[in-house]
Design a protein around this motif. Structure first.
Motif, PDB file in Angstrom:
ATOM      1  N   ASN A 414       0.975  20.466  -6.346  1.00  0.00           N
ATOM      2  CA  ASN A 414       0.334  19.522  -7.547  1.00  0.00           C
ATOM      3  C   ASN A 414       0.681  18.220  -7.642  1.00  0.00           C
ATOM      4  O   ASN A 414       0.631  17.615  -8.623  1.00  0.00           O
ATOM      5  N   ARG A 415       2.371  17.961  -7.279  1.00  0.00           N
ATOM      6  CA  ARG A 415       3.175  16.488  -7.012  1.00  0.00           C
ATOM      7  C   ARG A 415       3.007  15.784  -6.404  1.00  0.00           C
ATOM      8  O   ARG A 415       2.111  14.439  -6.735  1.00  0.00           O
ATOM      9  N   ASP A 416       2.770  16.436  -4.854  1.00  0.00           N
ATOM     10  CA  ASP A 416       2.426  14.792  -4.022  1.00  0.00           C
ATOM     11  C   ASP A 416       1.038  14.907  -3.550  1.00  0.00           C
ATOM     12  O   ASP A 416       1.264  14.033  -3.045  1.00  0.00           O
ATOM     13  N   TYR A 417       0.372  15.678  -4.165  1.00  0.00           N
ATOM     14  CA  TYR A 417      -1.175  15.846  -3.499  1.00  0.00           C
ATOM     15  C   TYR A 417      -1.874  15.221  -4.933  1.00  0.00           C
ATOM     16  O   TYR A 417      -3.162  15.846  -4.962  1.00  0.00           O
ATOM     17  N   SER A 418      -1.207  15.058  -5.998  1.00  0.00           N
ATOM     18  CA  SER A 418      -1.992  15.298  -7.175  1.00  0.00           C
ATOM     19  C   SER A 418      -3.775  13.724  -6.982  1.00  0.00           C
ATOM     20  O   SER A 418      -2.360  12.954  -6.816  1.00  0.00           O
ATOM     21  N   GLN A 419      -4.493  14.157  -7.235  1.00  0.00           N
ATOM     22  CA  GLN A 419      -5.379  13.297  -7.409  1.00  0.00           C
ATOM     23  C   GLN A 419      -4.697  11.602  -8.495  1.00  0.00           C
ATOM     24  O   GLN A 419      -4.981  10.507  -8.327  1.00  0.00           O
ATOM     25  N   ALA A 420      -3.990  11.850  -9.699  1.00  0.00           N
ATOM     26  CA  ALA A 420      -3.677  10.781 -10.091  1.00  0.00           C
ATOM     27  C   ALA A 420      -3.192   9.814  -9.827  1.00  0.00           C
ATOM     28  O   ALA A 420      -3.489   8.156 -10.096  1.00  0.00           O
ATOM     29  N   TYR A 421      -2.457  10.023  -8.922  1.00  0.00           N
ATOM     30  CA  TYR A 421      -1.625   9.263  -7.815  1.00  0.00           C
ATOM     31  C   TYR A 421      -2.090   8.825  -7.060  1.00  0.00           C
ATOM     32  O   TYR A 421      -2.226   6.842  -7.709  1.00  0.00           O
ATOM     33  N   TRP A 422      -3.258   9.282  -6.235  1.00  0.00           N
ATOM     34  CA  TRP A 422      -4.011   8.704  -5.214  1.00  0.00           C
ATOM     35  C   TRP A 422      -5.175   7.658  -6.346  1.00  0.00           C
ATOM     36  O   TRP A 422      -5.559   7.118  -5.252  1.00  0.00           O
ATOM     37  N   ARG A 423      -5.314   8.325  -6.901  1.00  0.00           N
ATOM     38  CA  ARG A 423      -6.308   7.319  -7.490  1.00  0.00           C
ATOM     39  C   ARG A 423      -6.216   6.135  -7.884  1.00  0.00           C
ATOM     40  O   ARG A 423      -6.926   5.271  -7.598  1.00  0.00           O
ATOM     41  N   LEU A 424      -4.878   5.975  -8.034  1.00  0.00           N
ATOM     42  CA  LEU A 424      -4.392   4.540  -8.098  1.00  0.00           C
ATOM     43  C   LEU A 424      -4.401   3.458  -6.485  1.00  0.00           C
ATOM     44  O   LEU A 424      -4.263   2.216  -7.348  1.00  0.00           O
ATOM     45  N   GLN A 425      -3.772   4.247  -6.401  1.00  0.00           N
ATOM     46  CA  GLN A 425      -4.325   3.283  -4.348  1.00  0.00           C
ATOM     47  C   GLN A 425      -5.436   2.762  -4.644  1.00  0.00           C
ATOM     48  O   GLN A 425      -5.845   1.596  -3.834  1.00  0.00           O
ATOM     49  N   VAL A 426      -6.739   3.643  -4.699  1.00  0.00           N
ATOM     50  CA  VAL A 426      -7.917   3.470  -4.365  1.00  0.00           C
ATOM     51  C   VAL A 426      -8.771   2.583  -5.543  1.00  0.00           C
ATOM     52  O   VAL A 426      -9.229   1.659  -5.173  1.00  0.00           O
ATOM     53  N   ALA A 427      -7.553   2.551  -7.012  1.00  0.00           N
ATOM     54  CA  ALA A 427      -7.807   1.012  -8.140  1.00  0.00           C
ATOM     55  C   ALA A 427      -7.270  -0.456  -7.264  1.00  0.00           C
ATOM     56  O   ALA A 427      -8.042  -1.248  -7.439  1.00  0.00           O
ATOM     57  N   ASN A 428      -6.091  -0.129  -7.034  1.00  0.00           N
ATOM     58  CA  ASN A 428      -6.063  -1.205  -6.165  1.00  0.00           C
ATOM     59  C   ASN A 428      -5.927  -2.069  -4.895  1.00  0.00           C
ATOM     60  O   ASN A 428      -6.218  -2.986  -5.259  1.00  0.00           O
ATOM     61  N   LEU A 429      -7.373  -1.582  -4.333  1.00  0.00           N
ATOM     62  CA  LEU A 429      -8.128  -2.056  -3.410  1.00  0.00           C
ATOM     63  C   LEU A 429      -8.709  -2.181  -4.355  1.00  0.00           C
ATOM     64  O   LEU A 429      -9.296  -3.990  -3.449  1.00  0.00           O
ATOM     65  N   VAL A 430      -9.587  -2.130  -4.756  1.00  0.00           N
ATOM     66  CA  VAL A 430     -10.323  -2.963  -5.616  1.00  0.00           C
ATOM     67  C   VAL A 430     -10.328  -4.570  -6.054  1.00  0.00           C
ATOM     68  O   VAL A 430     -10.353  -5.041  -6.360  1.00  0.00           O
ATOM     69  N   GLY A 431      -8.741  -4.013  -6.695  1.00  0.00           N
ATOM     70  CA  GLY A 431      -8.471  -5.037  -7.529  1.00  0.00           C
ATOM     71  C   GLY A 431      -7.707  -5.719  -6.781  1.00  0.00           C
ATOM     72  O   GLY A 431      -7.745  -7.426  -6.567  1.00  0.00           O
ATOM     73  N   GLU A 432      -7.128  -5.607  -5.613  1.00  0.00           N
ATOM     74  CA  GLU A 432      -7.094  -7.014  -4.420  1.00  0.00           C
ATOM     75  C   GLU A 432      -8.596  -7.573  -3.845  1.00  0.00           C
ATOM     76  O   GLU A 432      -8.599  -8.937  -3.638  1.00  0.00           O
ATOM     77  N   ALA A 433      -9.652  -6.866  -4.163  1.00  0.00           N
ATOM     78  CA  ALA A 433     -10.867  -7.220  -3.892  1.00  0.00           C
ATOM     79  C   ALA A 433     -11.043  -8.415  -4.447  1.00  0.00           C
ATOM     80  O   ALA A 433     -11.821  -9.022  -4.294  1.00  0.00           O
ATOM     81  N   ASN A 434     -11.301  -8.051  -5.680  1.00  0.00           N
ATOM     82  CA  ASN A 434     -11.754  -9.354  -7.319  1.00  0.00           C
ATOM     83  C   ASN A 434     -10.646 -10.077  -6.766  1.00  0.00           C
ATOM     84  O   ASN A 434     -10.799 -11.494  -7.489  1.00  0.00           O
ATOM     85  N   ALA A 435      -9.268 -10.134  -6.299  1.00  0.00           N
ATOM     86  CA  ALA A 435      -8.548 -10.563  -6.716  1.00  0.00           C
ATOM     87  C   ALA A 435      -8.429 -12.165  -5.961  1.00  0.00           C
ATOM     88  O   ALA A 435      -8.917 -13.558  -5.695  1.00  0.00           O
ATOM     89  N   LYS A 436      -9.131 -11.463  -4.512  1.00  0.00           N
ATOM     90  CA  LYS A 436      -9.248 -12.195  -3.209  1.00  0.00           C
ATOM     91  C   LYS A 436     -10.797 -12.855  -3.611  1.00  0.00           C
ATOM     92  O   LYS A 436     -11.722 -13.973  -2.847  1.00  0.00           O
TER      93      LYS A 436
END
Length: 442
Positions: A414-436
């Motif tokens: 529940n701690r290390d494989y929570s969707q909440a944490y890894w969801r942010l990593q996916v959001a950052n991929l999109v954020g980087e794409a928008n920034a470039k």
């Protein structure tokens, strides 16, 4: 594309992470290319693709194209509800060179021809489908192109040909395929299957060459564990870890039974799963039956069982469920989950799933590899037949130990494989794409 930025602090695997998150307008466009229809259940690859689809859909408009190399291609309600459009690429024929290789009757001559071919066999159907794929994406603009698995890398060709920085190219390898095939080769060699071992070695070499050529052309390469990410970084690429995650389990009432139940779950069209199961059946299961006075059953859950596995349903104490629609029912029936894998790569999503459902586990070191579960704390790890037998017997007899491992594994999952944490990593991929994005990418 973005209109607000906040900072979040989360922890994963005991490491504090500062993550930039953005809120997005619905103009952000993502193209997801997968070898199987994404899902919130089923095999591990479908679930991994399902996680990314679900998270991208929260912040962007998503187009999904499935090149069904690895499984189901039937558009699902899950996929259709999260996408702007779903297309299935028809893989009707292999490339001409591979077709010639496959037509060689003599096994040794076919192996030599395959070595000359030099490409992964899983990529053989992709290149002929490229013209149809280009037609599907013609005149479409995307901010992120996310491709699952290295053998689909050639589908990035339209964007590489443009020589444009408008789209962020993401390759989700999940695992290091070359390493996985080398492990399969070792299993086949121990079993005396020389041709099959040499073929797996040839696949490993082909994947190494494929990785050397294709991976440097992507902006980021994703793996399911830190170990896999480090091995892929050797190709001189930027890597990112996004772990396999499991949706919140559906709780089912524990099914009372007058026998103890061992559960094995895995896609049975995958050779390492079949090897693991047959190893457990021939080397461990009958000893456990005798030790527990035959008050024991083994439930095997998985699609596409080969004949050797299907025949096990006629053995005393064994059930084969090849069409289990409710995974929670499987776990509610189990006293113990086993993962006796001896080959393969990546992280076993079923190990994480067992942790989240709170069923005690016995695994090999390889099956636990890439996860944060610890031997003696969250599970028991054993590699030899004798050690695996003793570990299973111990957890069947020692309920307090089984309960402790179950609690710890559930908490860690529940701690290390929570969707909440890894969801942010996916959001950052999109954020980087928008920034470039340059202004002329419109």
């Amino acid at each position: 594309m973005t209109h607000a930025t906040t900072k979040s602090r989360l922890t994963c695997d005991g490491i504090e992470a500062h993550v930039q998150t953005q809120q997005y307008d619905r103009g952000t466009r993502v193209l997801l290319l997968a070898p199987v229809m994404p899902s919130d259940g089923g095999n591990g690859l479908a679930m991994r693709a399902g996680f990314f689809l679900d998270e991208y859909a929260r912040i962007a408009n998503v187009d999904l194209i499935v090149a069904p190399v690895a499984g189901s291609s039937e558009p699902s309600t899950f996929a259709k509800s999260r996408t702007r459009r779903v297309e299935v690429l028809k893989l009707t024929s292999a490339d001409s060179h591979y077709s010639l290789v496959a037509s060689v009757a003599d096994p040794k001559a076919r192996l030599n021809a395959f070595r000359t071919y030099g490409r992964p066999s899983l990529a053989a159907f992709v290149r002929p489908a490229l013209p149809d794929f280009c037609s599907l994406v013609a005149n479409s603009r995307y901010d992120v192109i996310h491709i699952f698995r290295l053998y689909l890398a050639e589908l990035s060709a339209p964007w590489l040909a443009e020589n444009s920085s408008c789209a962020k190219l993401v390759m989700d390898c999940d695992e290091n395929d070359a390493l996985a095939y080398r492990r399969i080769a070792a299993i086949e060699r121990r079993a005396g299957n020389v041709i099959m071992a040499d073929t797996a070695e040839a696949e490993a070499l082909a994947f190494t060459r494929f990785a050397e050529y294709w991976l440097p052309q992507f902006d980021v390469v994703i793996a399911a564990s830190r170990q896999e990410a480090r091995s892929l970084a050797a190709f001189g690429v930027r890597t990112l870890t996004v772990a396999n995650v499991v949706p919140e389990p559906k709780r089912s009432q524990r099914r009372a039974a007058n026998v103890l139940t061992i559960l094995f779950i895995g896609t049975l069209g995958y050779a390492p799963n079949v090897d693991a199961l047959m190893w457990f059946y021939t080397r461990v299961f009958h000893r456990l039956q005798r030790a527990l006075a035959y008050r024991l059953r083994l439930i095997i859950v998985g699609r596409y069982p080969p004949a050797a596995v299907a025949r096990l349903r006629f053995q005393r104490g064994i059930e084969v469920w090849d069409n289990a629609s409710d995974i929670s029912r499987c776990y509610s029936s189990a006293d113990l989950v086993i993962a006796p894998l001896r080959a393969g790569g990546g992280t076993r999503i079923k190990v994480i799933e067992a942790g989240r459902y709170g069923v005690p586990m016995v695994t090999t070191r390889l099956a636990a590899e890439g996860t944060t579960f610890l031997n003696g704390v969250d599970m028991l790890v054993a590699d030899s037949a004798e050690a695996f037998f003793r570990a299973c017997r111990l957890l069947m007899r020692n309920r307090s130990l089984a309960a402790r491992l179950r609690r710890h594994a559930r908490a860690k999952a529940n701690r290390d494989y929570s969707q909440a944490y890894w969801r942010l990593q996916v959001a950052n991929l999109v954020g980087e794409a928008n920034a470039k994005l340059p202004k002329n990418c419109g």
